[in-house]
Scaffold this motif. Structure first.
Motif, PDB file in Angstrom:
ATOM      1  N   UNK A  52      16.193 -33.279 -13.158  1.00  0.00           N
ATOM      2  CA  UNK A  52      16.342 -34.614 -12.578  1.00  0.00           C
ATOM      3  C   UNK A  52      15.531 -34.748 -11.301  1.00  0.00           C
ATOM      4  N   UNK A  53      15.588 -33.718 -10.459  1.00  0.00           N
ATOM      5  CA  UNK A  53      14.810 -33.739  -9.221  1.00  0.00           C
ATOM      6  C   UNK A  53      13.319 -33.746  -9.523  1.00  0.00           C
ATOM      7  N   UNK A  54      12.900 -33.005 -10.542  1.00  0.00           N
ATOM      8  CA  UNK A  54      11.473 -32.957 -10.878  1.00  0.00           C
ATOM      9  C   UNK A  54      10.956 -34.338 -11.240  1.00  0.00           C
ATOM     10  N   UNK A  55      11.763 -35.095 -12.007  1.00  0.00           N
ATOM     11  CA  UNK A  55      11.349 -36.454 -12.357  1.00  0.00           C
ATOM     12  C   UNK A  55      11.231 -37.319 -11.103  1.00  0.00           C
ATOM     13  N   UNK A  56      12.260 -37.280 -10.262  1.00  0.00           N
ATOM     14  CA  UNK A  56      12.273 -38.149  -9.089  1.00  0.00           C
ATOM     15  C   UNK A  56      11.181 -37.786  -8.089  1.00  0.00           C
ATOM     16  N   UNK A  57      10.936 -36.492  -7.902  1.00  0.00           N
ATOM     17  CA  UNK A  57       9.857 -36.080  -7.001  1.00  0.00           C
ATOM     18  C   UNK A  57       8.498 -36.534  -7.535  1.00  0.00           C
ATOM     19  N   UNK A  65       6.414 -43.219  -2.473  1.00  0.00           N
ATOM     20  CA  UNK A  65       7.713 -43.438  -1.824  1.00  0.00           C
ATOM     21  C   UNK A  65       8.334 -42.088  -1.488  1.00  0.00           C
ATOM     22  N   UNK A  66       9.165 -42.029  -0.457  1.00  0.00           N
ATOM     23  CA  UNK A  66       9.829 -40.774  -0.125  1.00  0.00           C
ATOM     24  C   UNK A  66      10.795 -40.401  -1.242  1.00  0.00           C
ATOM     25  N   UNK A  67      10.939 -39.094  -1.459  1.00  0.00           N
ATOM     26  CA  UNK A  67      11.814 -38.607  -2.519  1.00  0.00           C
ATOM     27  C   UNK A  67      13.254 -39.066  -2.329  1.00  0.00           C
ATOM     28  N   UNK A  68      13.770 -38.951  -1.091  1.00  0.00           N
ATOM     29  CA  UNK A  68      15.157 -39.329  -0.829  1.00  0.00           C
ATOM     30  C   UNK A  68      15.438 -40.785  -1.138  1.00  0.00           C
ATOM     31  N   UNK A  69      14.513 -41.672  -0.736  1.00  0.00           N
ATOM     32  CA  UNK A  69      14.700 -43.104  -0.975  1.00  0.00           C
ATOM     33  C   UNK A  69      14.598 -43.433  -2.454  1.00  0.00           C
ATOM     34  N   UNK A  70      13.612 -42.830  -3.127  1.00  0.00           N
ATOM     35  CA  UNK A  70      13.458 -43.111  -4.559  1.00  0.00           C
ATOM     36  C   UNK A  70      14.676 -42.629  -5.341  1.00  0.00           C
ATOM     37  N   UNK A  71      15.168 -41.433  -5.015  1.00  0.00           N
ATOM     38  CA  UNK A  71      16.326 -40.908  -5.739  1.00  0.00           C
ATOM     39  C   UNK A  71      17.559 -41.773  -5.491  1.00  0.00           C
ATOM     40  N   UNK A  72      17.705 -42.284  -4.283  1.00  0.00           N
ATOM     41  CA  UNK A  72      18.827 -43.169  -3.978  1.00  0.00           C
ATOM     42  C   UNK A  72      18.759 -44.433  -4.833  1.00  0.00           C
ATOM     43  N   UNK A  73      17.563 -44.988  -4.992  1.00  0.00           N
ATOM     44  CA  UNK A  73      17.396 -46.195  -5.804  1.00  0.00           C
ATOM     45  C   UNK A  73      17.751 -45.916  -7.267  1.00  0.00           C
ATOM     46  N   UNK A  74      17.227 -44.817  -7.812  1.00  0.00           N
ATOM     47  CA  UNK A  74      17.506 -44.469  -9.207  1.00  0.00           C
ATOM     48  C   UNK A  74      18.992 -44.207  -9.405  1.00  0.00           C
ATOM     49  N   UNK A  99      24.932 -39.329  -4.681  1.00  0.00           N
ATOM     50  CA  UNK A  99      23.953 -40.398  -4.791  1.00  0.00           C
ATOM     51  C   UNK A  99      23.110 -40.530  -3.526  1.00  0.00           C
ATOM     52  N   UNK A 100      23.747 -40.417  -2.368  1.00  0.00           N
ATOM     53  CA  UNK A 100      23.072 -40.712  -1.105  1.00  0.00           C
ATOM     54  C   UNK A 100      22.481 -39.470  -0.440  1.00  0.00           C
ATOM     55  N   UNK A 101      23.177 -38.340  -0.510  1.00  0.00           N
ATOM     56  CA  UNK A 101      22.856 -37.228   0.386  1.00  0.00           C
ATOM     57  C   UNK A 101      21.925 -36.165  -0.183  1.00  0.00           C
ATOM     58  N   UNK A 102      21.926 -35.952  -1.495  1.00  0.00           N
ATOM     59  CA  UNK A 102      21.146 -34.830  -2.029  1.00  0.00           C
ATOM     60  C   UNK A 102      19.662 -34.975  -1.694  1.00  0.00           C
ATOM     61  N   UNK A 150      28.093 -36.680 -10.388  1.00  0.00           N
ATOM     62  CA  UNK A 150      26.857 -37.278  -9.930  1.00  0.00           C
ATOM     63  C   UNK A 150      26.416 -38.408 -10.849  1.00  0.00           C
ATOM     64  N   UNK A 151      25.668 -39.353 -10.301  1.00  0.00           N
ATOM     65  CA  UNK A 151      25.225 -40.499 -11.097  1.00  0.00           C
ATOM     66  C   UNK A 151      24.462 -40.046 -12.335  1.00  0.00           C
TER      67      UNK A 151
END
Length: 228
Positions: A52-57, A65-74, A99-102, A150-151
């Motif tokens: 999941x992180x690999x996709x978002x990164x 876009x920053x990874x943290x912000x994009x992951x929060x949106x998804x 959702x918010x912190x990872x 987790x979402x």
């Protein structure tokens, strides 16, 4: 199958009983912060991160876009979908933490530690090994706290709920799907450009179960005095 049904029933019943909520909330938060730290070590090892992180990164990098912000949106999009479609019992305070912190925790520690990492092969092996142990421990803390999943985790639950396909199969389906999405976002014919997928991705997708079970039995369940 019968024992699994009994365990699952106990898990859900325990979640709704809401005893030890203060300790559960703290345990969930600690698990999420540790998870973000573990993912940063995966990333610094350059051996790949979880699916999941690999996709978002990858997608975050592709769209600038920053990874943290994009992951929060998804995560927000998935969560809204889960609230409409899935069982409400899947959602809790732990879902919000996840959702918010990872993503932001991972970004913070990666920026903090990257100047200290030389990139030597032996050092990368150590980072990967530590990341695997910490990821399994953090996952054990988070899931044992049982105050929401987790979402991303709700996707496999929803597919299983609607199709009756076993959870172990739907989880592999979702993990493979997000890896392919990440590849599609960054792959331009040169495999050397792929930075977030590797042996670390394979380990987290298929090989961490026994270690999570070990931490469940010997640490997390003892903290909360539960036995799933």
């Amino acid at each position: 199958m019968k024992s699994f049904a009994i365990e699952a029933k106990g898990y859900v019943k325990d979640m709704f009983s809401r005893h030890n909520m203060e300790k559960r909330t703290i345990l969930s938060l600690a698990g999420i912060l540790l998870m973000g730290f573990a993912i940063s070590l995966f990333s610094l090892s350059n051996f790949g991160v979880d699916p999941y992180t690999s996709m978002n990164m990858s997608v975050a990098s592709a769209v600038g876009m920053s990874f943290g912000t994009y992951q929060l949106i998804v995560n927000t999009v998935i969560l809204i979908f889960a609230l409409i479609v899935a069982h409400r019992g899947l959602i809790g305070v732990g879902t919000a933490f996840n959702m918010v912190l990872v993503g932001y925790t991972c970004e913070f520690f990666e920026k903090l530690l990257s100047p200290l990492v030389s990139g030597a092969f032996a050092e990368r092996i150590v980072l990967l090994a530590v990341a695997v142990v910490l990821m399994c421990f953090s996952s054990s803390l988070f899931f044992t706290a049982n105050v929401g999943v987790g979402a991303y985790d709700t996707l496999a639950f929803m597919i299983t709920q609607k199709t009756k396909v076993p959870m172990k199969v739907t989880r592999v389906i979702t993990d493979v799907s997000v890896v392919l999405i990440g590849l599609a976002a960054v792959f331009k014919g040169n495999f050397s450009e792929i930075k977030n997928i590797g042996i670390g991705t394979v380990i987290t997708a298929f090989c961490t179960g026994p270690l999570v079970t070990f931490f469940n039995k010997h640490v997390s369940e003892k903290i909360l005095n539960v036995n799933y």
